[in-house]
Design a protein around this motif. Structure first.
Motif, PDB file in Angstrom:
ATOM      1  N   CYS A   1      32.607  -5.870  24.785  1.00 28.50           N
ATOM      2  CA  CYS A   1      32.651  -5.722  23.330  1.00 28.50           C
ATOM      3  C   CYS A   1      32.475  -4.264  22.907  1.00 28.50           C
ATOM      4  O   CYS A   1      32.895  -3.861  21.833  1.00 28.50           O
ATOM      5  N   LEU A   2      31.827  -3.469  23.762  1.00 28.32           N
ATOM      6  CA  LEU A   2      31.644  -2.065  23.433  1.00 28.32           C
ATOM      7  C   LEU A   2      32.990  -1.361  23.278  1.00 28.32           C
ATOM      8  O   LEU A   2      33.157  -0.487  22.434  1.00 28.32           O
ATOM      9  N   LEU A   3      33.993  -1.757  24.099  1.00 29.92           N
ATOM     10  CA  LEU A   3      35.302  -1.111  24.047  1.00 29.92           C
ATOM     11  C   LEU A   3      36.053  -1.431  22.758  1.00 29.92           C
ATOM     12  O   LEU A   3      36.833  -0.602  22.282  1.00 29.92           O
ATOM     13  N   VAL A   4      35.841  -2.619  22.207  1.00 34.26           N
ATOM     14  CA  VAL A   4      36.596  -2.993  21.004  1.00 34.26           C
ATOM     15  C   VAL A   4      35.823  -2.697  19.723  1.00 34.26           C
ATOM     16  O   VAL A   4      36.427  -2.439  18.669  1.00 34.26           O
ATOM     17  N   ASN A   5      34.506  -2.722  19.795  1.00 33.77           N
ATOM     18  CA  ASN A   5      33.722  -2.404  18.598  1.00 33.77           C
ATOM     19  C   ASN A   5      33.521  -0.903  18.412  1.00 33.77           C
ATOM     20  O   ASN A   5      33.248  -0.443  17.301  1.00 33.77           O
ATOM     21  N   TYR A   6      33.616  -0.144  19.495  1.00 32.40           N
ATOM     22  CA  TYR A   6      33.532   1.321  19.438  1.00 32.40           C
ATOM     23  C   TYR A   6      34.722   1.886  20.207  1.00 32.40           C
ATOM     24  O   TYR A   6      34.588   2.367  21.327  1.00 32.40           O
ATOM     25  N   PRO A   7      35.936   1.810  19.645  1.00 37.63           N
ATOM     26  CA  PRO A   7      37.151   2.100  20.407  1.00 37.63           C
ATOM     27  C   PRO A   7      37.354   3.581  20.710  1.00 37.63           C
ATOM     28  O   PRO A   7      36.697   4.451  20.146  1.00 37.63           O
ATOM     29  N   ALA A   8      38.295   3.840  21.619  1.00 35.74           N
ATOM     30  CA  ALA A   8      38.581   5.205  22.052  1.00 35.74           C
ATOM     31  C   ALA A   8      38.991   6.086  20.882  1.00 35.74           C
ATOM     32  O   ALA A   8      38.641   7.259  20.820  1.00 35.74           O
ATOM     33  N   ASP A   9      39.750   5.541  19.950  1.00 40.73           N
ATOM     34  CA  ASP A   9      40.129   6.273  18.743  1.00 40.73           C
ATOM     35  C   ASP A   9      39.398   5.640  17.568  1.00 40.73           C
ATOM     36  O   ASP A   9      39.800   4.575  17.081  1.00 40.73           O
TER      37      ASP A   9
ATOM     38  N   ILE B   1      28.513   6.340  19.985  1.00 41.87           N
ATOM     39  CA  ILE B   1      29.064   5.744  21.201  1.00 41.87           C
ATOM     40  C   ILE B   1      30.556   5.530  21.006  1.00 41.87           C
ATOM     41  O   ILE B   1      31.025   5.212  19.911  1.00 41.87           O
ATOM     42  N   ARG B   2      31.293   5.678  22.092  1.00 39.54           N
ATOM     43  CA  ARG B   2      32.739   5.422  22.065  1.00 39.54           C
ATOM     44  C   ARG B   2      33.149   4.806  23.400  1.00 39.54           C
ATOM     45  O   ARG B   2      32.853   5.354  24.461  1.00 39.54           O
ATOM     46  N   GLY B   3      33.820   3.664  23.359  1.00 38.37           N
ATOM     47  CA  GLY B   3      34.324   3.057  24.576  1.00 38.37           C
ATOM     48  C   GLY B   3      35.692   3.615  24.903  1.00 38.37           C
ATOM     49  O   GLY B   3      36.670   3.336  24.204  1.00 38.37           O
ATOM     50  N   ILE B   4      35.791   4.416  25.948  1.00 40.00           N
ATOM     51  CA  ILE B   4      37.066   5.074  26.255  1.00 40.00           C
ATOM     52  C   ILE B   4      38.062   4.092  26.848  1.00 40.00           C
ATOM     53  O   ILE B   4      39.242   4.077  26.498  1.00 40.00           O
ATOM     54  N   GLY B   5      37.632   3.234  27.747  1.00 40.61           N
ATOM     55  CA  GLY B   5      38.532   2.270  28.359  1.00 40.61           C
ATOM     56  C   GLY B   5      37.990   1.813  29.697  1.00 40.61           C
ATOM     57  O   GLY B   5      36.885   2.169  30.089  1.00 40.61           O
ATOM     58  N   GLN B   6      38.779   1.015  30.403  1.00 41.74           N
ATOM     59  CA  GLN B   6      38.325   0.529  31.691  1.00 41.74           C
ATOM     60  C   GLN B   6      39.488   0.414  32.663  1.00 41.74           C
ATOM     61  O   GLN B   6      40.638   0.234  32.277  1.00 41.74           O
ATOM     62  N   THR B   7      39.160   0.575  33.945  1.00 42.08           N
ATOM     63  CA  THR B   7      40.091   0.335  35.038  1.00 42.08           C
ATOM     64  C   THR B   7      39.637  -0.919  35.755  1.00 42.08           C
ATOM     65  O   THR B   7      38.722  -1.616  35.295  1.00 42.08           O
ATOM     66  N   ALA B   8      40.220  -1.183  36.910  1.00 45.71           N
ATOM     67  CA  ALA B   8      39.809  -2.365  37.667  1.00 45.71           C
ATOM     68  C   ALA B   8      38.385  -2.254  38.168  1.00 45.71           C
ATOM     69  O   ALA B   8      37.722  -3.258  38.433  1.00 45.71           O
ATOM     70  N   THR B   9      37.863  -1.003  38.283  1.00 46.57           N
ATOM     71  CA  THR B   9      36.530  -0.819  38.865  1.00 46.57           C
ATOM     72  C   THR B   9      35.543  -0.090  37.959  1.00 46.57           C
ATOM     73  O   THR B   9      34.341  -0.153  38.209  1.00 46.57           O
ATOM     74  N   ASN B  10      36.007   0.629  36.949  1.00 50.94           N
ATOM     75  CA  ASN B  10      35.106   1.454  36.138  1.00 50.94           C
ATOM     76  C   ASN B  10      35.326   1.256  34.647  1.00 50.94           C
ATOM     77  O   ASN B  10      36.452   1.059  34.183  1.00 50.94           O
ATOM     78  N   THR B  11      34.214   1.324  33.922  1.00 55.57           N
ATOM     79  CA  THR B  11      34.242   1.374  32.458  1.00 55.57           C
ATOM     80  C   THR B  11      33.772   2.751  32.040  1.00 55.57           C
ATOM     81  O   THR B  11      32.747   3.235  32.523  1.00 55.57           O
ATOM     82  N   LEU B  12      34.529   3.405  31.161  1.00 58.81           N
ATOM     83  CA  LEU B  12      34.190   4.761  30.717  1.00 58.81           C
ATOM     84  C   LEU B  12      33.721   4.732  29.271  1.00 58.81           C
ATOM     85  O   LEU B  12      34.372   4.124  28.404  1.00 58.81           O
TER      86      LEU B  12
ATOM     87  N   GLU C   1      41.492  20.529  32.261  1.00 61.03           N
ATOM     88  CA  GLU C   1      42.749  19.959  31.812  1.00 61.03           C
ATOM     89  C   GLU C   1      42.784  18.505  32.268  1.00 61.03           C
ATOM     90  O   GLU C   1      42.709  18.210  33.443  1.00 61.03           O
ATOM     91  N   GLY C   2      42.900  17.596  31.336  1.00 56.92           N
ATOM     92  CA  GLY C   2      42.911  16.190  31.705  1.00 56.92           C
ATOM     93  C   GLY C   2      43.086  15.325  30.482  1.00 56.92           C
ATOM     94  O   GLY C   2      43.069  15.809  29.339  1.00 56.92           O
ATOM     95  N   ASN C   3      43.259  14.024  30.720  1.00 54.81           N
ATOM     96  CA  ASN C   3      43.498  13.122  29.595  1.00 54.81           C
ATOM     97  C   ASN C   3      42.223  12.515  29.049  1.00 54.81           C
ATOM     98  O   ASN C   3      42.266  11.701  28.138  1.00 54.81           O
ATOM     99  N   ILE C   4      41.068  12.899  29.600  1.00 57.62           N
ATOM    100  CA  ILE C   4      39.785  12.411  29.083  1.00 57.62           C
ATOM    101  C   ILE C   4      39.084  13.563  28.375  1.00 57.62           C
ATOM    102  O   ILE C   4      38.861  14.622  28.974  1.00 57.62           O
ATOM    103  N   LYS C   5      38.740  13.372  27.126  1.00 57.26           N
ATOM    104  CA  LYS C   5      38.035  14.390  26.353  1.00 57.26           C
ATOM    105  C   LYS C   5      36.926  13.727  25.539  1.00 57.26           C
ATOM    106  O   LYS C   5      36.997  12.546  25.207  1.00 57.26           O
ATOM    107  N   CYS C   6      35.908  14.515  25.223  1.00 59.23           N
ATOM    108  CA  CYS C   6      34.848  14.047  24.328  1.00 59.23           C
ATOM    109  C   CYS C   6      35.238  14.403  22.900  1.00 59.23           C
ATOM    110  O   CYS C   6      35.660  15.541  22.632  1.00 59.23           O
ATOM    111  N   ILE C   7      35.107  13.447  21.992  1.00 59.39           N
ATOM    112  CA  ILE C   7      35.546  13.682  20.609  1.00 59.39           C
ATOM    113  C   ILE C   7      34.474  13.332  19.575  1.00 59.39           C
ATOM    114  O   ILE C   7      34.705  13.510  18.376  1.00 59.39           O
ATOM    115  N   LEU C   8      33.316  12.857  20.018  1.00 55.86           N
ATOM    116  CA  LEU C   8      32.302  12.445  19.048  1.00 55.86           C
ATOM    117  C   LEU C   8      31.645  13.630  18.346  1.00 55.86           C
ATOM    118  O   LEU C   8      31.025  13.466  17.300  1.00 55.86           O
TER     119      LEU C   8
END
Length: 442
Positions: free
Chosen positions: A106-114, A151-162, A200-207
């Protein structure tokens, strides 16, 4: 590792009739907003679905969000979406599939990446409205010392939640790598947002703005208390000893790197004393030249004629600064300079007796030859040396070879500058240099 963005996450969980909500501050939903029949269906199905998805959840509440019918045209087999609240864990949205159900925190959808976007489905059960208290074990595992207020839920892979979190004021932020499905009781790691700002990467902090995060370095300069009025600052990165590095350029032209752990300055490195490409914000050539001038002065005060052209700092041993010096003529030496009082400069031969080895300049063994002359060993001019050995009587013994190729000597020292005796290798034993070994009998 490439986190799944919220756009893709939203595509993975079927869009139902549940209203989207603004995510910067999740909408408060009254218990009556959940229909009784949806809660009944959810409580009936959720425990088995949670178990099948492998999510860490003791179900305390659940609801059926909606269902999507099978569609022969698209090949969809149909699916159902449930929201589940858990005891002492953030809840989940669970989507049924033809095989294993998928669980999304629920953290990913209640506090989304954007934070400006609206999720097609949010967690609205009372137990999922405020997720921050349940994250406390996760913050402790990641060694985050502040109480994050964003807090911001960036997303998840098969093994990690960011997850991105920001401390109060925004001067410190982290990206947490946790488990998938998210389990706040499993190990997690946190990386400083400043590292993502610089990379250089696709993950950045924006808060919080990157410039705001950099202001924490000014506080480290105050803690270091080394007279630096900060003109410029940057995050260096993580050192092998686990400390974080921060560089500052000062108004007076000097520069420093602060090694920080747990918010405290563990060590301060002068940019004039580190390898030339380490500091980026100061004129390292000017700083190095100034420091070389200082070591020349210290060397001359110690009775040496060395004009220092290059230098390298040895790791600190007590209050004495030990520096390898390269003189203008290329000769090497070791300078040993206390914080106060007169220091000493050792040639590369006597430096070995003190436990230091020259690696930058040309070794000059004239002083060792002079030691041999004191014991009437006039035929030997020292050409090379062996490794120092500590004798049972506490003296340090240094093997020397002679330029004429004849067997050399073992010189005993009571201290690095005082030779006590010189014994021929043929009598001393323990000599290992090629010209000093006993000749094999034919």
């Amino acid at each position: 590792m490439r986190p799944i963005g919220l756009g893709l996450l939203a595509a993975l969980i079927v869009a139902m009739m549940a209203p989207a909500a603004a995510m910067a501050a999740p909408a408060k939903a009254a218990p009556s907003a959940v229909r009784a029949e949806d809660r009944k269906a959810g409580m009936a199905d959720a425990p088995a679905l949670i178990a099948a998805a492998g999510a860490p959840c003791k179900v305390t509440d659940a609801r059926l969000v909606g269902k999507a019918a099978a569609d022969k045209k698209t090949g969809s087999l149909g699916s159902s979406l449930y929201e589940v609240a858990c005891e002492n864990q953030p809840g989940f949205l669970v989507q049924t599939t033809a095989t294993t159900p998928n669980a999304f925190s629920c953290l990913l959808v209640n506090y989304p990446a954007d934070p400006a976007t609206k999720s097609p489905n949010t967690c609205v059960l009372p137990g999922n409205l405020d997720l921050k208290p349940a994250l406390a074990p996760l913050f402790a595992s990641a060694k985050i010392t502040c109480a994050p207020d964003a807090i911001r839920g960036i997303g998840q892979t098969a093994t990690n939640t960011l997850i991105e979190v920001a401390c109060p004021g925004g001067s410190v932020g982290y990206i947490i790598t946790a488990s998938t499905p998210l389990d706040v009781n499993k190990p997690a790691t946190a990386a400083n947002c400043l590292g993502y700002d610089a990379a250089e990467g696709n993950i950045k902090c924006i808060l919080a703005p990157a410039a705001t995060r950099l202001t924490v370095i000014d506080n480290y300069a105050k803690l270091a208390n080394n007279g630096c009025a900060v003109k410029d600052r940057r995050f260096v990165g993580l050192f092998t000893d686990g400390t974080e590095g921060y560089e500052v350029a000062c108004d007076n032209g000097k520069g420093y790197i602060y090694k920080v752990t747990a918010g405290a300055v563990k060590e301060t490195l002068d940019c004039a004393k580190v390898p030339g490409d380490t500091c980026k914000l100061t004129d390292s050539r000017a700083a190095t030249a100034e420091q070389a001038g200082l070591y020349t002065k210290l060397a001359k005060n110690s009775g040496s004629s060395c004009t220092v052209a290059r230098y390298a700092i040895f790791p600190t041993r007590g209050a004495e600064e030990v520096v390898e010096l390269v003189c203008a003529d290329g000769a090497g030496a070791i300078g040993m300079f206390p914080a106060t009082g007169k220091g000493k400069v050792l040639d590369c031969g006597h430096a070995l007796v003190a436990g230091y080895k020259c690696t930058l300049g040309k070794p000059d063994y004239a002083a060792l030859t002079a030691d041999l002359r004191k014991f009437d060993k006039k035929e030997c001019t020292v050409s090379s040396v062996g490794s120092p050995l500590k004798a049972a009587d506490g003296t340090i013994r240094l093997e020397v070879a002679c330029s004429d190729g004849l067997p050399g000597y073992m010189i005993a020292f009571s201290d690095p500058q005082t030779a006590k005796e010189a014994v021929a290798c043929s009598f001393a034993g323990n000599c290992t240099l090629p010209t000093n070994k006993p000749k094999a009998k034919s």
